[in-house]
Scaffold this active site. Structure first.
Site, mmCIF file in Angstrom:
data_model
loop_
_atom_site.group_PDB
_atom_site.id
_atom_site.type_symbol
_atom_site.label_atom_id
_atom_site.label_comp_id
_atom_site.label_asym_id
_atom_site.label_seq_id
_atom_site.Cartn_x
_atom_site.Cartn_y
_atom_site.Cartn_z
ATOM 1 N N CYS A 21 -5.942 11.760 12.224
ATOM 2 C CA CYS A 21 -6.739 10.389 12.457
ATOM 3 C C CYS A 21 -6.354 10.083 13.932
ATOM 4 C CB CYS A 21 -6.248 9.297 11.716
ATOM 5 S SG CYS A 21 -4.390 9.006 11.979
ATOM 6 N N ASP A 81 3.645 0.494 12.353
ATOM 7 C CA ASP A 81 2.381 -0.224 11.669
ATOM 8 C C ASP A 81 2.310 -1.543 12.221
ATOM 9 O OD1 ASP A 81 2.683 1.654 8.390
ATOM 10 O OD2 ASP A 81 2.384 2.143 10.519
ATOM 11 N N ARG A 129 -1.066 14.117 12.916
ATOM 12 C CA ARG A 129 -0.504 14.005 11.652
ATOM 13 C C ARG A 129 -0.301 15.522 11.072
ATOM 14 N NH1 ARG A 129 -2.012 8.710 10.024
ATOM 15 N NH2 ARG A 129 -0.197 8.695 8.873
ATOM 16 N N LYS A 148 0.881 -0.972 0.187
ATOM 17 C CA LYS A 148 -0.077 0.153 -0.022
ATOM 18 C C LYS A 148 0.847 1.249 0.010
ATOM 19 C CE LYS A 148 -1.981 1.953 4.050
ATOM 20 N NZ LYS A 148 -1.820 3.129 4.324
ATOM 21 N N ASN A 149 1.862 1.310 0.759
ATOM 22 C CA ASN A 149 2.629 2.601 1.130
ATOM 23 C C ASN A 149 3.813 2.783 0.105
ATOM 24 O OD1 ASN A 149 0.808 3.075 3.195
ATOM 25 N ND2 ASN A 149 2.277 2.340 4.858
ATOM 26 N N ARG A 184 -8.589 -0.400 3.961
ATOM 27 C CA ARG A 184 -7.739 0.316 3.604
ATOM 28 C C ARG A 184 -6.413 0.039 3.212
ATOM 29 N NH1 ARG A 184 -7.708 5.883 6.563
ATOM 30 N NH2 ARG A 184 -6.076 6.060 4.975
HETATM 31 C C1 EPZ Z 1 3.708 6.764 6.621
HETATM 32 O O1 EPZ Z 1 3.073 7.892 7.332
HETATM 33 C C2 EPZ Z 1 2.863 5.619 6.370
HETATM 34 N N1 EPZ Z 1 1.662 5.931 5.651
HETATM 35 C C3 EPZ Z 1 2.359 5.363 7.838
HETATM 36 O O2 EPZ Z 1 1.464 3.852 7.729
HETATM 37 C C4 EPZ Z 1 3.654 4.923 8.836
HETATM 38 O O3 EPZ Z 1 3.095 4.386 10.067
HETATM 39 C C5 EPZ Z 1 4.453 5.938 8.673
HETATM 40 O O4 EPZ Z 1 4.804 6.542 7.614
HETATM 41 C C6 EPZ Z 1 5.684 5.955 9.532
HETATM 42 O O5 EPZ Z 1 6.423 4.484 8.929
HETATM 43 C C7 EPZ Z 1 1.938 6.026 4.320
HETATM 44 O O6 EPZ Z 1 3.102 5.624 3.749
HETATM 45 C C8 EPZ Z 1 0.831 6.468 3.418
HETATM 46 P P1 EPZ Z 1 5.712 10.210 8.864
HETATM 47 P P2 EPZ Z 1 3.481 9.555 7.411
HETATM 48 O O7 EPZ Z 1 5.547 11.402 8.024
HETATM 49 O O8 EPZ Z 1 4.277 9.902 6.077
HETATM 50 C C9 EPZ Z 1 5.324 13.305 12.255
HETATM 51 C C10 EPZ Z 1 -0.379 2.761 7.816
HETATM 52 O O9 EPZ Z 1 -0.871 2.211 8.705
HETATM 53 N N2 EPZ Z 1 5.191 14.446 11.454
HETATM 54 O O10 EPZ Z 1 6.982 9.322 8.843
HETATM 55 O O11 EPZ Z 1 2.429 10.414 7.732
HETATM 56 C C11 EPZ Z 1 4.278 12.280 12.373
HETATM 57 O O12 EPZ Z 1 3.177 12.993 13.139
HETATM 58 C C12 EPZ Z 1 0.143 4.231 8.062
HETATM 59 O O13 EPZ Z 1 -0.131 2.156 6.690
HETATM 60 C C13 EPZ Z 1 5.368 15.821 12.020
HETATM 61 O O14 EPZ Z 1 5.535 15.891 12.886
HETATM 62 O O15 EPZ Z 1 4.352 9.302 8.600
HETATM 63 C C14 EPZ Z 1 4.605 11.268 13.076
HETATM 64 O O16 EPZ Z 1 4.628 11.694 14.559
HETATM 65 C C15 EPZ Z 1 -0.008 4.759 9.343
HETATM 66 N N3 EPZ Z 1 5.385 16.755 10.854
HETATM 67 C C16 EPZ Z 1 6.097 11.407 12.384
HETATM 68 O O17 EPZ Z 1 6.466 12.466 12.040
HETATM 69 C C17 EPZ Z 1 5.176 16.406 9.531
HETATM 70 O O18 EPZ Z 1 4.824 17.143 8.634
HETATM 71 C C18 EPZ Z 1 6.513 10.151 11.539
HETATM 72 O O19 EPZ Z 1 5.335 10.460 10.353
HETATM 73 C C19 EPZ Z 1 4.969 14.986 8.970
HETATM 74 C C20 EPZ Z 1 4.984 13.984 10.020
#
Ligand code: EPZ
Length: 418
Positions: free
Chosen positions: A116, A306, A121, A22-23, A399
């Site tokens: 969410c 995840d 996020r 998916k990702n 999803r």
């Molecule tokens: C990706 O989300 C994945 N989603 C998530 O999978 C996965 O858990 C996550 O990476 C971590 O590996 C997709 O790829 C579609 P991040 P993403 O930006 O990109 C903070 C699933 O179940 N952050 O690496 O949103 C954030 O809040 C999903 O498949 C900021 O503070 O994750 C988190 O605490 C869930 N500011 C941390 O960084 C920002 O602008 C890591 O988030 C962006 C993120």
């Protein structure tokens, strides 16, 4: 709202093919907006978030058609058009359209893809990095408007913290920027690697793929390409942990073994026997799971956040306690409540840590999924539990899992959807 019914207590046996990631597929589909010509994205999972992304691409003028195990996308006539708000706000990964649309058209207007249950996020890392490339953003009534009137210009970007999505957005914009972009502190997740590999197939020049420093040469015209999406490491990890939780032995066909180091290491610590082969990964659970005293989620290649909820469920059957720490998201323990209702014993240490008591026997009951991976954890708990479990809120599970009931029935589970 339909539900999944499980009669637990069956040791999973047999083999199951692991779906495409998916990702990885979502940012690759967004990247097709940057190409002229037809792209063939093979092994693309048939999941709700992919359907949403394809709907968004069509709304932008792309031609989309499923063909075999993949989908063909032609973005020749794509341009900035109104995107359906529900598809944007319903899916966090619509965020990667920010970088793709800025790269393609120099402008983007999209609803704020909200938070969410697993966390707020925020998108500050995305906006901050894209601003360094020359984009300007402002918000109007919950809509983000991004513009790069003078185009995008490559630069050195030092990420304040690792972010998968922000790294993907930078790459999607930087390949269309003038000059070179260097990203230090880039996320190294396999999904970022797959996106970069696809863009290179399309004619982009990206160095440092798989490392935390990416060097992207912008301004190259990108043509259509074909790529096979890697198998989904989280789906494979889900079924691996389900095998351990039920004391089974399974073959995970096409499992992305190279991307599963952390969950394989955990399985070994729990006493499992694993065998890699050209077919995939064979997993034999021990009779009793050895206790794993501590487990924390980390950025790749550490243990993936995840799989944390699924690990919570499985650790209830280990021969001792496990302290689980969630280091990535601030609110990813929502599934504790239904797991406790099923007979799990947990002590909440603080916002980020939970102590799981082992040697618990779960009992089936009716529970509600509140998000994707928590929902998968409830299914795994149902496989482990005595009696019948009913999991409501299956739309969340859809999803990320093509057909979790079909897959688990392949492994002998008594599971069906109503
Ligand atoms: C990706 O989300 C994945 N989603 C998530 O999978 C996965 O858990 C996550 O990476 C971590 O590996 C997709 O790829 C579609 P991040 P993403 O930006 O990109 C903070 C699933 O179940 N952050 O690496 O949103 C954030 O809040 C999903 O498949 C900021 O503070 O994750 C988190 O605490 C869930 N500011 C941390 O960084 C920002 O602008 C890591 O988030 C962006 C993120």
């Amino acid at each position: 709202m339909d539900s999944i019914h499980i009669r637990g207590g069956v040791r999973l046996q047999g083999k199951v093919r692991i779906q495409g990631s998916k990702n990885a597929s979502l940012p690759i589909l967004a990247a097709t907006l940057l190409t002229r010509g037809t792209n063939h994205i093979r092994n693309c999972p048939k999941i709700a978030d992919v359907y949403r992304m394809l709907h968004l691409l069509e709304s932008l003028g792309c031609q989309v058609a499923w063909e075999g195990d993949g989908v063909r996308v032609n973005a020749e006539d794509a341009g900035l058009r109104q995107m359906p708000a529900d598809a944007i706000t319903g899916m966090r990964s619509s965020l990667c359209l920010l970088g793709a649309l800025l790269g393609r058209t120099g402008r983007v207007v999209m609803e704020y893809p909200g938070g969410c249950v697993i966390g707020a996020r925020p998108i500050d890392l995305h906006l901050g990095a894209l601003q360094q490339l020359g984009a300007h953003f402002h918000e109007e009534e919950g809509t983000i408007i991004g513009e790069a009137p003078r185009g995008l210009t490559g630069t050195l970007i030092q990420m304040p913290k690792s972010s998968v999505g922000a790294t993907e957005n930078i790459v999607l914009a930087a390949v269309m920027a003038r000059g070179e972009t260097i990203v230090r502190g880039a996320a190294r997740e396999p999904e970022v690697e797959a996106l970069c590999a696809f863009l290179c197939q399309c004619g982009a020049k990206i160095q440092g793929i798989g490392t935390d420093e990416l060097r992207i040469e912008g301004g190259r015209a990108l043509h259509g390409a074909q790529i096979r999406v890697p198998a989904d490491r989280i789906v494979a990890g889900t079924y691996l942990l389900a095998c351990l939780g039920t004391g089974g032995s399974v073959l995970l066909e096409d499992a992305p073994i190279g991307h599963m180091g952390a969950v394989i290491a955990l399985a070994r610590q729990l006493g499992a026997t694993l065998q890699a082969s050209s077919e995939g990964l064979f997993v034999q659970a021990p009779d009793v799971l050895t206790a794993c005293p501590a487990l924390s989620t980390e950025i790749y290649p550490g243990f993936p956040t995840d799989l944390q909820s699924i690990a919570l469920a499985v650790m209830t059957a280990a021969d001792g306690t496990c302290l689980i720490e969630e280091k990535i998201f601030e609110n990813r323990f929502r599934v504790l409540e239904p797991l406790t209702d099923m007979g799990g014993h947990f002590a909440r240490i603080d916002a980020r840590r939970v102590l799981v008591e082992g040697n618990s026997t779960l009992q089936g009951r009716e529970v509600e999924a509140r998000e994707l991976r928590g929902g998968a954890a409830l299914v795994v708990a149902g496989l482990m539990a005595g009696g019948e479990t009913v999991v409501r809120g299956c739309a969340f599970i859809d999803r990320g899992y093509e057909n979790i009931c079909r897959d688990l029935r392949e492994l002998g589970a008594r599971i069906y959807r109503v």
